[in-house]
Design a protein around this motif. Structure first.
Motif, PDB file in Angstrom:
ATOM      1  N   ASP A  58       0.845  -1.189   0.000  1.00  0.00           N
ATOM      2  CA  ASP A  58       0.000   0.000   0.000  1.00  0.00           C
ATOM      3  C   ASP A  58       0.884   1.243   0.000  1.00  0.00           C
ATOM      4  N   ARG A  61      -1.885   5.128   1.296  1.00  0.00           N
ATOM      5  CA  ARG A  61      -2.221   5.559   2.648  1.00  0.00           C
ATOM      6  C   ARG A  61      -1.051   6.220   3.373  1.00  0.00           C
ATOM      7  N   PRO A  62       0.160   5.644   3.341  1.00  0.00           N
ATOM      8  CA  PRO A  62       1.276   6.340   3.995  1.00  0.00           C
ATOM      9  C   PRO A  62       1.546   7.709   3.366  1.00  0.00           C
ATOM     10  N   PHE A  64      -0.699   9.734   1.914  1.00  0.00           N
ATOM     11  CA  PHE A  64      -1.741  10.664   2.339  1.00  0.00           C
ATOM     12  C   PHE A  64      -1.606  11.028   3.820  1.00  0.00           C
ATOM     13  N   ARG A  65      -1.178  10.070   4.651  1.00  0.00           N
ATOM     14  CA  ARG A  65      -0.984  10.370   6.079  1.00  0.00           C
ATOM     15  C   ARG A  65       0.130  11.391   6.288  1.00  0.00           C
ATOM     16  N   ALA A  66       1.086  11.453   5.381  1.00  0.00           N
ATOM     17  CA  ALA A  66       2.212  12.379   5.517  1.00  0.00           C
ATOM     18  C   ALA A  66       1.893  13.783   5.006  1.00  0.00           C
ATOM     19  N   SER A  69      -2.259  18.851   6.884  1.00  0.00           N
ATOM     20  CA  SER A  69      -3.716  18.740   7.042  1.00  0.00           C
ATOM     21  C   SER A  69      -4.486  19.532   5.988  1.00  0.00           C
ATOM     22  N   MET A  72      -4.458  17.431   2.897  1.00  0.00           N
ATOM     23  CA  MET A  72      -5.272  16.237   3.107  1.00  0.00           C
ATOM     24  C   MET A  72      -6.754  16.580   2.947  1.00  0.00           C
ATOM     25  N   THR A  73      -7.159  17.746   3.454  1.00  0.00           N
ATOM     26  CA  THR A  73      -8.544  18.185   3.320  1.00  0.00           C
ATOM     27  C   THR A  73      -8.886  18.414   1.846  1.00  0.00           C
TER      28      THR A  73
END
Length: 81
Positions: A58, A61-62, A64-66, A69, A72-73
């Motif tokens: 994957d 996901r890593p 997008f987590r990095a 904010s 990401m929004t």
């Protein structure tokens, strides 16, 4: 000769085994720029990675987590529409 794994190379498609042997002997955990991924050529290495619960294919996901904010929004809003 530079060692690089390119699975779409006509020579590799015709007979991949000489390249596989070189990779096993010279670079068993080979970074492939064309695939943007690691190529493992030894059974024990592949088995170890497959059984390691901390490993994953994957990539999203890593990433997008990095993200900060605010980004990401923006991504979440774009994917919802």
């Amino acid at each position: 000769m530079t060692l690089e794994y390119r699975p779409s190379d006509p020579n590799v498609l015709a007979d991949p085994f000489p390249l596989y042997r070189r990779l096993q002997d010279e670079d068993p955990a080979h970074w492939s720029p064309s695939l943007k991924a690691w190529v493992l050529t030894r059974y024990d290495d592949v088995k170890r990675v497959c059984l390691d619960l901390g490993m994953s294919s994957d990539r999203l996901r890593p990433f997008f987590r990095a993200l900060p904010s605010t980004e990401m929004t923006s991504v979440a809003q774009a994917s919802a529409s």
